[in-house]
Design an enzyme around this catalytic site. Structure first.
Site, PDB file in Angstrom:
ATOM      1  N   HIS A 159       0.823  -1.216   0.000  1.00  0.00           N
ATOM      2  CA  HIS A 159       0.000   0.000   0.000  1.00  0.00           C
ATOM      3  C   HIS A 159       0.857   1.267   0.000  1.00  0.00           C
ATOM      4  O   HIS A 159       0.419   2.313   0.499  1.00  0.00           O
ATOM      5  CB  HIS A 159      -0.961   0.030   1.192  1.00  0.00           C
ATOM      6  CG  HIS A 159      -1.684  -1.261   1.416  1.00  0.00           C
ATOM      7  ND1 HIS A 159      -2.887  -1.558   0.826  1.00  0.00           N
ATOM      8  CD2 HIS A 159      -1.333  -2.362   2.129  1.00  0.00           C
ATOM      9  CE1 HIS A 159      -3.270  -2.771   1.182  1.00  0.00           C
ATOM     10  NE2 HIS A 159      -2.334  -3.294   1.968  1.00  0.00           N
ATOM     11  N   SER A 280      14.850  21.640 -16.345  1.00  0.00           N
ATOM     12  CA  SER A 280      13.701  22.476 -16.623  1.00  0.00           C
ATOM     13  C   SER A 280      14.196  23.807 -17.171  1.00  0.00           C
ATOM     14  O   SER A 280      15.228  24.323 -16.744  1.00  0.00           O
ATOM     15  CB  SER A 280      12.912  22.706 -15.333  1.00  0.00           C
ATOM     16  OG  SER A 280      12.121  23.874 -15.461  1.00  0.00           O
ATOM     17  N   LYS A 286      15.838  21.690 -11.142  1.00  0.00           N
ATOM     18  CA  LYS A 286      15.196  20.439 -11.532  1.00  0.00           C
ATOM     19  C   LYS A 286      16.099  19.472 -12.281  1.00  0.00           C
ATOM     20  O   LYS A 286      16.886  19.862 -13.125  1.00  0.00           O
ATOM     21  CB  LYS A 286      13.974  20.728 -12.425  1.00  0.00           C
ATOM     22  CG  LYS A 286      12.811  21.393 -11.702  1.00  0.00           C
ATOM     23  CD  LYS A 286      12.176  20.496 -10.653  1.00  0.00           C
ATOM     24  CE  LYS A 286      11.273  19.458 -11.259  1.00  0.00           C
ATOM     25  NZ  LYS A 286      10.053  20.029 -11.814  1.00  0.00           N
ATOM     26  N   GLU A 293       9.673   8.227 -17.155  1.00  0.00           N
ATOM     27  CA  GLU A 293       8.319   8.767 -17.380  1.00  0.00           C
ATOM     28  C   GLU A 293       7.821   8.429 -18.782  1.00  0.00           C
ATOM     29  O   GLU A 293       6.658   8.061 -18.973  1.00  0.00           O
ATOM     30  CB  GLU A 293       8.317  10.281 -17.182  1.00  0.00           C
ATOM     31  CG  GLU A 293       8.438  10.697 -15.719  1.00  0.00           C
ATOM     32  CD  GLU A 293       8.602  12.207 -15.576  1.00  0.00           C
ATOM     33  OE1 GLU A 293       7.772  12.940 -16.116  1.00  0.00           O
ATOM     34  OE2 GLU A 293       9.571  12.643 -14.938  1.00  0.00           O
TER      35      GLU A 293
END
Ligand code: ARG
Length: 460
Positions: A159, A280, A286, A293
């Site tokens: 979980h 970024s 970043k 992804e």
């Protein structure tokens, strides 16, 4: 009359509409089958010569002509024509332009229907071999990580809540298992890909004295398709492949999701090599895990191809229908996406930098040895349900105090059960918890090392 006339337009009284020509042509994508098409044609021609339908001179001319065409294609000098609809007609016309009548005899006893089915199977067989090699490369990277981190403790989750300590090596081996199943699934799929449709001709077979086994041997097929109607219309093998490919992507997508989470500063478990990340344009701090992804994202695209192929087939009456031409783009894209993903992934895994201190801290902070404490009490005679209850109260106390179970004093622990003794602290350590799970498939470092050795032997 358009340039198709040689192939089929003899019975037509007006040229095909320009848009219809573009709409129905497959050459913009099926040119990729060219090498397999030539291979298949050569095997067919050799068989025709073998059974006496084609003369030795015609065969020699076809072989010579095809060699020249292959050179031109490889050198990028071959001119593909939309007027000639598909890869088959383009190559056949080029052959006839080169060698004359012998080129026109090549199509004896054959149809584009069994020809294209053969080409796609040859293409896919080759693709499966490449993809299986890509899976093995990823498995090797996983094994290297597993071996290096056989004893690196991290929290195991259920979980997404800290559950019990595991080793990072054990976690990597879970993905090894998934990819092992994927490899086996593709091997099984390959068996059904590797059957020869040629000889089915348009749909009913052919009146020439063909030798299908000869062609099958020539092309390395394990056997021939048993029914001519099925041979030209079956695309199960492509669907099976897309399903197996989808599962590989499921597995890589799950791993990607974990890499993304672990790389987030909230976890800070790993870092990815810079070459797999991007920055970024506005936020200077970043470093984004773009590759994982995209793998997660491209998984949806592969699922889409599986759905597309299933839907393509569901309403088709026997035998060949033009619908089948729509099998190629999803199939090619599935192969390309999966092959690239595996290649990048094998390399990306090599660049995973593990941060053991952060993993250990997270395992310590999550009361991950609570089950071990319960097991300890059970071994001292307490029924498991009572032990569970006692430990739950201990966890609550530790939580209130903002410390781990191992940081409670002996007296504090004894308040929850008089069965607790000095030896409890060995059980409450992360190492103690890991070492206790010392059976096949367990997370004890000793078992992880043994599993790595078994795995290396299995894929050698
Ligand atoms: N371009 C076609 C395909 O990809 C080849 C077979 C066409 N056969 C036919 N009778 N129109 O499926």
């Amino acid at each position: 009359m358009d340039k198709n006339s040689g192939a089929w337009s003899g019975r037509f009284s007006e040229p095909v509409d320009e848009l219809v020509k573009r709409y129905t042509a497959s050459i913009p994508f099926d040119y990729r089958l060219a090498e397999f098409d030539i291979k298949g044609s050569l095997a067919h021609a050799r068989m025709l010569a073998h059974v006496g339908v084609l003369s030795a001179e015609d065969l020699a001319a076809i072989e010579r002509g095809m060699a020249g065409i292959l050179d031109e294609i490889r050198a990028g000098r071959f001119e593909w024509s939309l007027d000639l609809e598909d890869v088959h007609l383009n190559i056949e016309r080029a052959l006839t332009n080169k060698i004359g009548d012998a080129g026109k005899r090549l199509h004896t006893g054959r149809s584009r229907n069994d020809q294209v089915a053969t080409d796609v199977r040859l293409y896919l067989r080759d693709a499966i071999d490449r993809i299986q090699a890509g899976i093995r490369a990823c498995q090797m990277s996983l094994l290297d990580l597993a071996e290096a981190h056989a004893a690196t403790v991290m929290p195991g989750f259920t979980h997404l809540q800290v559950a019990q300590p595991v080793t990072f090596g054990h976690h990597m081996l879970a993905y090894f298992e998934m990819l092992a199943r994927d490899h086996a699934r593709l091997a099984d799929c390959r068996k059904r890909v590797n059957r020869l449709p040629l000889g089915a001709a348009a749909l009913a077979g052919t009146s020439y004295p063909i030798d299908r086994e000869f062609v099958a041997r020539e092309l390395g097929f394990d056997g021939v398709c048993g029914n001519s109607l099925d041979a030209v219309s079956d695309r199960d093998f492509a669907i099976e492949f897309a399903a197996a490919a989808s599962l590989v992507m499921v597995h890589l997508s799950r791993l990607s999701e974990e890499l993304i989470l672990w790389m987030s500063p909230r976890f800070g478990f790993i870092d990815l090599a810079d070459r797999f990340c991007t920055g970024s344009s506005i936020m200077p701090q970043k470093k984004n895990p773009d590759v994982p992804e995209l793998v997660r994202g491209k998984t949806g695209r592969v699922f889409g191809h599986l759905m597309g192929l299933l839907t393509l087939m569901k309403g088709q009456p026997l035998a060949y229908n033009k619908d089948n031409q729509e099998d190629k783009e999803p199939l090619f894209d599935t192969v390309d996406t999966l092959a690239d993903t595996l290649t990048i992934y094998a390399d990306m895994l090599k660049g995973v930098k593990v941060k053991p201190e952060a993993m250990r801290r997270a395992a310590t902070e999550g009361f991950s040895t609570a089950t071990d404490l319960a097991d300890y009490l059970v071994k001292k005679g307490l029924p498991f349900r009572d032990a569970h209850e006692a430990v739950a109260r201990a966890v609550r106390a530790a939580e209130t105090r903002g410390c781990d179970l191992a940081e409670l004093s002996l007296a504090e622990l004894q308040a929850f059960s008089p069965l607790v003794d000095e030896d409890v602290f060995a059980v409450l350590t992360l190492e103690g918890s890991l070492a206790a799970r010392n059976h096949i498939g367990g997370t004890a470092p000793e078992q992880v090392r043994a599993a790595v050795a078994r795995a290396r032997a299995a894929i050698a």
